[in-house]
Design a protein around this motif. Structure first.
Motif, PDB file in Angstrom:
ATOM      1  N   ILE A   3       0.755  -1.189  -0.012  1.00  0.00           N
ATOM      2  CA  ILE A   3       0.006  -0.101   0.071  1.00  0.00           C
ATOM      3  C   ILE A   3       0.766   1.231   0.032  1.00  0.00           C
ATOM      4  N   ARG A   4       0.591   2.119  -0.981  1.00  0.00           N
ATOM      5  CA  ARG A   4       1.206   3.400  -0.878  1.00  0.00           C
ATOM      6  C   ARG A   4       0.278   4.581  -1.001  1.00  0.00           C
ATOM      7  N   PRO A   5       0.894   5.613  -0.583  1.00  0.00           N
ATOM      8  CA  PRO A   5      -0.250   6.990  -0.374  1.00  0.00           C
ATOM      9  C   PRO A   5      -0.590   7.192  -1.886  1.00  0.00           C
ATOM     10  N   GLU A   6      -1.873   7.696  -1.908  1.00  0.00           N
ATOM     11  CA  GLU A   6      -2.242   8.382  -3.312  1.00  0.00           C
ATOM     12  C   GLU A   6      -1.489   9.804  -3.492  1.00  0.00           C
ATOM     13  N   GLY A   7      -1.163  10.142  -4.771  1.00  0.00           N
ATOM     14  CA  GLY A   7      -0.872  11.465  -4.806  1.00  0.00           C
ATOM     15  C   GLY A   7       0.558  11.570  -5.472  1.00  0.00           C
ATOM     16  N   TYR A   8       1.301  12.745  -5.544  1.00  0.00           N
ATOM     17  CA  TYR A   8       2.391  13.266  -6.170  1.00  0.00           C
ATOM     18  C   TYR A   8       3.369  12.579  -5.379  1.00  0.00           C
ATOM     19  N   GLU A   9       3.447  12.199  -4.094  1.00  0.00           N
ATOM     20  CA  GLU A   9       4.703  11.793  -3.708  1.00  0.00           C
ATOM     21  C   GLU A   9       4.908  10.285  -4.254  1.00  0.00           C
ATOM     22  N   THR A  10       4.064   9.402  -4.395  1.00  0.00           N
ATOM     23  CA  THR A  10       4.119   8.065  -4.822  1.00  0.00           C
ATOM     24  C   THR A  10       4.784   8.002  -6.132  1.00  0.00           C
ATOM     25  N   LEU A  11       4.039   8.936  -6.977  1.00  0.00           N
ATOM     26  CA  LEU A  11       4.622   9.193  -8.351  1.00  0.00           C
ATOM     27  C   LEU A  11       6.072   9.631  -8.473  1.00  0.00           C
ATOM     28  N   LEU A  12       6.512  10.601  -7.777  1.00  0.00           N
ATOM     29  CA  LEU A  12       7.875  10.894  -7.729  1.00  0.00           C
ATOM     30  C   LEU A  12       8.791   9.853  -7.137  1.00  0.00           C
ATOM     31  N   ARG A  13       8.189   9.087  -6.160  1.00  0.00           N
ATOM     32  CA  ARG A  13       9.168   8.072  -5.469  1.00  0.00           C
ATOM     33  C   ARG A  13       9.361   6.888  -6.860  1.00  0.00           C
ATOM     34  N   THR A  14       8.307   6.828  -7.572  1.00  0.00           N
ATOM     35  CA  THR A  14       8.450   5.806  -8.557  1.00  0.00           C
ATOM     36  C   THR A  14       9.625   6.106  -9.802  1.00  0.00           C
ATOM     37  N   ILE A  15       9.689   7.586  -9.950  1.00  0.00           N
ATOM     38  CA  ILE A  15      10.451   8.099 -10.883  1.00  0.00           C
ATOM     39  C   ILE A  15      11.813   7.730 -10.210  1.00  0.00           C
ATOM     40  N   VAL A  16      11.786   8.185  -9.033  1.00  0.00           N
ATOM     41  CA  VAL A  16      13.270   8.193  -8.460  1.00  0.00           C
ATOM     42  C   VAL A  16      13.586   6.680  -8.328  1.00  0.00           C
ATOM     43  N   GLY A  17      13.034   5.711  -8.144  1.00  0.00           N
ATOM     44  CA  GLY A  17      13.227   4.217  -8.268  1.00  0.00           C
ATOM     45  C   GLY A  17      13.380   3.602  -9.546  1.00  0.00           C
ATOM     46  N   GLN A  18      13.380   4.185 -10.537  1.00  0.00           N
ATOM     47  CA  GLN A  18      13.413   3.715 -11.894  1.00  0.00           C
ATOM     48  C   GLN A  18      14.816   3.241 -12.160  1.00  0.00           C
ATOM     49  N   GLN A  19      14.969   1.997 -12.479  1.00  0.00           N
ATOM     50  CA  GLN A  19      16.193   1.550 -12.803  1.00  0.00           C
ATOM     51  C   GLN A  19      17.370   1.448 -11.819  1.00  0.00           C
ATOM     52  N   VAL A  20      16.922   1.467 -10.513  1.00  0.00           N
ATOM     53  CA  VAL A  20      17.938   1.263  -9.602  1.00  0.00           C
ATOM     54  C   VAL A  20      17.477   0.283  -8.433  1.00  0.00           C
ATOM     55  N   SER A  21      18.215  -0.190  -7.512  1.00  0.00           N
ATOM     56  CA  SER A  21      17.717  -1.263  -6.432  1.00  0.00           C
ATOM     57  C   SER A  21      16.663  -0.270  -5.414  1.00  0.00           C
ATOM     58  N   VAL A  22      16.032  -1.333  -4.829  1.00  0.00           N
ATOM     59  CA  VAL A  22      15.065  -0.770  -3.693  1.00  0.00           C
ATOM     60  C   VAL A  22      16.122  -0.109  -2.684  1.00  0.00           C
ATOM     61  N   ALA A  23      17.292  -0.433  -2.532  1.00  0.00           N
ATOM     62  CA  ALA A  23      18.356   0.277  -1.457  1.00  0.00           C
ATOM     63  C   ALA A  23      18.805   1.647  -1.952  1.00  0.00           C
ATOM     64  N   SER A  24      19.006   1.784  -3.193  1.00  0.00           N
ATOM     65  CA  SER A  24      19.631   2.884  -3.746  1.00  0.00           C
ATOM     66  C   SER A  24      18.582   4.032  -3.960  1.00  0.00           C
ATOM     67  N   ALA A  25      17.322   3.419  -4.279  1.00  0.00           N
ATOM     68  CA  ALA A  25      16.237   4.403  -4.329  1.00  0.00           C
ATOM     69  C   ALA A  25      15.905   5.065  -2.880  1.00  0.00           C
ATOM     70  N   ALA A  26      16.015   4.134  -1.957  1.00  0.00           N
ATOM     71  CA  ALA A  26      15.741   4.508  -0.655  1.00  0.00           C
ATOM     72  C   ALA A  26      16.455   5.509  -0.360  1.00  0.00           C
ATOM     73  N   ALA A  27      17.889   5.588  -0.433  1.00  0.00           N
ATOM     74  CA  ALA A  27      19.065   6.437  -0.264  1.00  0.00           C
ATOM     75  C   ALA A  27      18.870   7.589  -0.957  1.00  0.00           C
ATOM     76  N   VAL A  28      18.532   7.660  -2.389  1.00  0.00           N
ATOM     77  CA  VAL A  28      18.155   9.075  -2.835  1.00  0.00           C
ATOM     78  C   VAL A  28      17.141   9.601  -2.259  1.00  0.00           C
ATOM     79  N   TRP A  29      15.974   8.925  -2.021  1.00  0.00           N
ATOM     80  CA  TRP A  29      14.925   9.603  -1.572  1.00  0.00           C
ATOM     81  C   TRP A  29      15.172  10.288  -0.278  1.00  0.00           C
ATOM     82  N   ASN A  30      15.879   9.543   0.618  1.00  0.00           N
ATOM     83  CA  ASN A  30      16.409  10.156   2.184  1.00  0.00           C
ATOM     84  C   ASN A  30      17.284  11.477   1.904  1.00  0.00           C
TER      85      ASN A  30
END
Length: 206
Positions: free
Chosen positions: A36-63
């Protein structure tokens, strides 16, 4: 919003009654936890950030982005932040273009995520894919995890192709088109099968 545990179980039980190979896989791997993810902008932005990288790398960039821009990386803060600052957070030039495009659509009112077409999944996918950097897979993931649309089927996902191929005991990994054809019989519960298949895939590879 997403699909609840009860909705996932009910969907899998319904499909399992007509597809015994799925029922056997559920018995082997167990029912999955909701995604489950929240609806809206943040979830779509996180999707962009996480493209073509590992879950751990995406989390590090997001933080790093949240540390610089604030919780949820507000669109107005993202727009006004210089390229080099975002690059130091790990956001590539291409992803910055996608992120800024999303933020501009949100701020201008060009994209209203609260009013996506409710009855037609394909219309909602078509609207989401007008955002730079959001392809069909990303749109499907958003509609499944954030909106809890019960019949979303991300057939282009590699793990789903491998997982379905495994529990159906297919001779080779099915293509996206083949997987869409196979899953027609599982409608309107394909979202529950997708969530299970990710779970089953991870059980397989562990």
């Amino acid at each position: 919003m997403g699909l609840s545990k009860e909705m996932i179980k009910a969907g899998l039980d319904h499909v399992g009654a007509v597809e015994p190979r799925l029922a056997a896989a559920v018995a082997q791997s167990g029912y999955p936890e909701p995604r489950i993810r929240p609806e809206g902008y943040e979830t779509l932005l996180r999707t962009i950030v996480g493209q073509q990288v590992s879950v751990a790398s995406a989390a590090a960039v997001w933080n790093k982005l949240e540390a610089r821009l604030g919780q949820g990386c507000p669109p107005e803060r993202l727009i006004e932040t210089e390229f080099d600052e975002l690059r130091t957070c790990g956001l590539s030039r291409q992803k910055q273009g996608y992120a800024r495009s999303l933020a501009e659509l949100i701020l201008s009112g060009g994209l209203d995520l609260a009013n996506l077409p409710e009855q037609d999944d394909e219309e909602a996918i078509a609207l989401l894919t007008t955002i730079k950097g959001i392809g069909r897979w990303s749109a499907e993931i958003y509609l499944l995890f954030a909106e809890g649309r019960a019949d979303i089927w991300p057939a282009g996902d590699l793990a789903i192709q491998i997982g379905v191929g495994n529990f159906l005991d297919l001779p080779e990994r099915p293509s996206e088109k083949e997987l869409r054809d196979i899953a027609e019989a599982w409608s309107p519960h394909r979202g529950a099968v997708a969530i299970f298949t990710w779970h089953h895939y991870h059980v397989m590879v562990m």
